[in-house]
Design a protein around this motif. Structure first.
Motif, PDB file in Angstrom:
ATOM      1  N   ALA A  95       0.453  -0.601 -11.198  1.00 38.54           N
ATOM      2  CA  ALA A  95       0.564  -1.036  -9.798  1.00 38.54           C
ATOM      3  C   ALA A  95      -0.550  -0.412  -8.959  1.00 38.54           C
ATOM      4  N   THR A  96      -0.799   0.866  -9.181  1.00 41.02           N
ATOM      5  CA  THR A  96      -1.829   1.556  -8.399  1.00 41.02           C
ATOM      6  C   THR A  96      -3.205   0.972  -8.689  1.00 41.02           C
ATOM      7  N   ALA A  97      -3.468   0.733  -9.979  1.00 39.32           N
ATOM      8  CA  ALA A  97      -4.783   0.185 -10.355  1.00 39.32           C
ATOM      9  C   ALA A  97      -4.968  -1.203  -9.739  1.00 39.32           C
ATOM     10  N   LEU A 118       3.468   4.020  -3.496  1.00 39.89           N
ATOM     11  CA  LEU A 118       3.934   3.495  -4.785  1.00 39.89           C
ATOM     12  C   LEU A 118       5.457   3.513  -4.833  1.00 39.89           C
ATOM     13  N   ALA A 119       6.027   4.614  -4.367  1.00 42.39           N
ATOM     14  CA  ALA A 119       7.486   4.740  -4.376  1.00 42.39           C
ATOM     15  C   ALA A 119       8.138   3.696  -3.466  1.00 42.39           C
ATOM     16  N   HIS A 120       7.396   3.230  -2.446  1.00 42.93           N
ATOM     17  CA  HIS A 120       7.958   2.274  -1.496  1.00 42.93           C
ATOM     18  C   HIS A 120       7.828   0.831  -1.935  1.00 42.93           C
ATOM     19  N   GLY A 121       7.180   0.561  -3.036  1.00 46.35           N
ATOM     20  CA  GLY A 121       7.073  -0.866  -3.387  1.00 46.35           C
ATOM     21  C   GLY A 121       5.935  -1.166  -4.322  1.00 46.35           C
ATOM     22  N   GLY A 173       3.075  -1.443  -1.966  1.00 45.27           N
ATOM     23  CA  GLY A 173       3.203  -0.183  -1.237  1.00 45.27           C
ATOM     24  C   GLY A 173       1.909   0.620  -1.229  1.00 45.27           C
ATOM     25  N   VAL A 174       1.260   0.688  -2.385  1.00 43.72           N
ATOM     26  CA  VAL A 174      -0.016   1.427  -2.455  1.00 43.72           C
ATOM     27  C   VAL A 174      -1.048   0.736  -1.575  1.00 43.72           C
ATOM     28  N   ARG A 175      -1.045  -0.590  -1.643  1.00 44.74           N
ATOM     29  CA  ARG A 175      -2.015  -1.360  -0.862  1.00 44.74           C
ATOM     30  C   ARG A 175      -1.811  -1.122   0.634  1.00 44.74           C
TER      31      ARG A 175
END
Ligand code: FNR
Length: 378
Positions: A104-106, A336-339, A343-345
């Motif tokens: 997700a982060t990538a 990340l924890a939020h979605g 979320g990261v975006r």
């Protein structure tokens, strides 16, 4: 404009990015184990607090009528082009925060073109994260294993998967005394780590009698043995040089003499970092030592900075004190924890927009215009 228009249509952003409120709502969402994995620090947390307080010691002096309406944030660091001088710091075992973890982060980083530094302790393999990152720039962070076969295997896989810049973290040759993690016996971490990069590596598995899935305690012990110890020296950096043909960045530098040693060792960059206050309690704030380190080696290597960045103003200050770019840790982990990816975006876009506005409102058109003249010490 986007926010005004969305607001008129009755839409509000998915969650707050005010740094303190974001942390508080991550705490509610995650529960104590995963939350303290992120928020926790070494010992009584003095270094983590000092990291934040150090930003308050400097204040921006805004300049008027400088024609800063149009701004150019694009920056290039060690051959990597980025939309602003901001990278996502390596954060291990992100599956603790969201099942998609590093994937997700990538993906979020790739959407925005922001480089993401993949941790050796990633919950997903080097290859899976490379695929998720698509065409985006890839940096890889190495915890330097004691077994050269494992080191060569991990470096080879990273190179093969298209990672271009190697970030070698020096400050974590063993984990610090972190009361919040110790109180829960590192359980969230241990639950997530079984499939992490070293565990899935063929050279690592070759040193085990059974697979980590069948004998996790033995695998964990080997992992501890592999990543613990001080028997490395500045000379041995030549080993990494032999096995990595791209730029090398040393992360965890806090003293100008160590920065000079990094230059002598022939690396291309350093990260002035105290690991977000997670290693030595009662240590200097990372921002406090940035100016002297930038003065010592800023002409010879790329000086990056992390530990405590929470806002656009923080980025302006770090750049003005000599950093070429900054890395951000906890805020994106909370996103990340939020979605997951969304979320990261959201966290990243908010931070970049805040930086852009703060830069412009203080009278500057590009990061290159920032210098110590822009700040006043309290
Ligand atoms: C980290 N950090 C880190 N650093 C590293 O080199 N490899 C790693 O695997 C990790 N893992 C990790 C996990 C978590 C939960 C955190 C919060 C941090 C340190 C990270 O790269 C960076 O130095 C700090 O997070 C920067 O400080 P801020 O932005 O969190 O204040």
């Amino acid at each position: 404009n986007e926010i005004y228009l969305q607001g008129l249509a009755g839409n509000v952003p998915p969650f707050t990015t005010d740094p303190e409120a974001l942390e508080a709502s991550a705490r509610e969402r995650l529960g104590p184990g995963p939350f303290w994995y992120v928020a926790g620090a070494a010992g009584g947390g003095a270094t983590a607090r000092a990291n934040r307080e150090a930003f308050d010691d400097w204040r921006i002096v805004p300049r008027m009528l400088t024609n800063a309406t149009e701004r150019h944030l694009r920056t290039s660091v060690l051959g990597t082009d980025m939309p602003a001088p901001v990278l996502l710091a390596p954060v291990g075992v992100q599956s603790i925060l969201h099942p998609d973890g590093e994937l997700a982060t990538a993906r979020a980083a790739a959407e925005l073109g922001v480089p993401f530094v993949l941790s050796t302790a990633s919950s997903h393999t080097i290859e899976e994260v490379a695929e998720a990152a698509g065409d985006a720039a890839r940096w890889f962070q190495l915890y330097w294993p004691n077994d050269p076969d494992v080191a060569v295997s991990i470096l080879g896989r990273a190179r093969e998967a298209g990672y271009r810049v190697l970030v070698v973290t020096l400050d974590t040759w063993t984990l610090a005394w972190r009361p919040h993690d110790l109180d829960q016996s590192y359980l969230p971490f241990l639950r997530g780590v079984g499939t992490a990069i070293p565990f899935s590596d063929p050279a690592f598995r070759a040193g085990l009698a059974a697979s980590p899935e069948d004998d996790l305690p033995m695998a964990i012990l080997r992992w501890v043995q592999l990543f613990t110890g001080t028997d490395k020296s500045w000379d041995q950096l030549s080993f990494l040089r032999e096995h990595w043909d791209g730029p090398i960045v040393l992360k965890g530098i806090q003293h100008p003499d160590d920065a000079r040693k990094a230059v002598d060792a022939g690396v291309q960059g350093i990260v002035v970092s105290n690991h977000g206050g997670r290693q030595v309690d009662g240590a200097v704030a990372s921002l406090e030592v940035l100016p002297e380190i930038a003065d010592a080696v800023g002409e010879q290597v790329e000086v990056l900075f992390d530990s405590g960045i929470r806002s656009g103003a923080d980025i302006v200050k770090a750049l003005a004190l000599g950093a070429k770019a900054v890395l951000v840790g906890r805020p994106f982990a909370y996103g990340l924890a939020h979605g997951g990816q969304v979320g990261v975006r959201h966290v990243l876009r908010s931070l970049l927009a805040d930086f852009d506005l703060t830069l412009g409102l203080s009278g500057h058109r590009s990061p290159a215009e920032l210098s110590r003249e822009v700040l006043r010490r309290r």
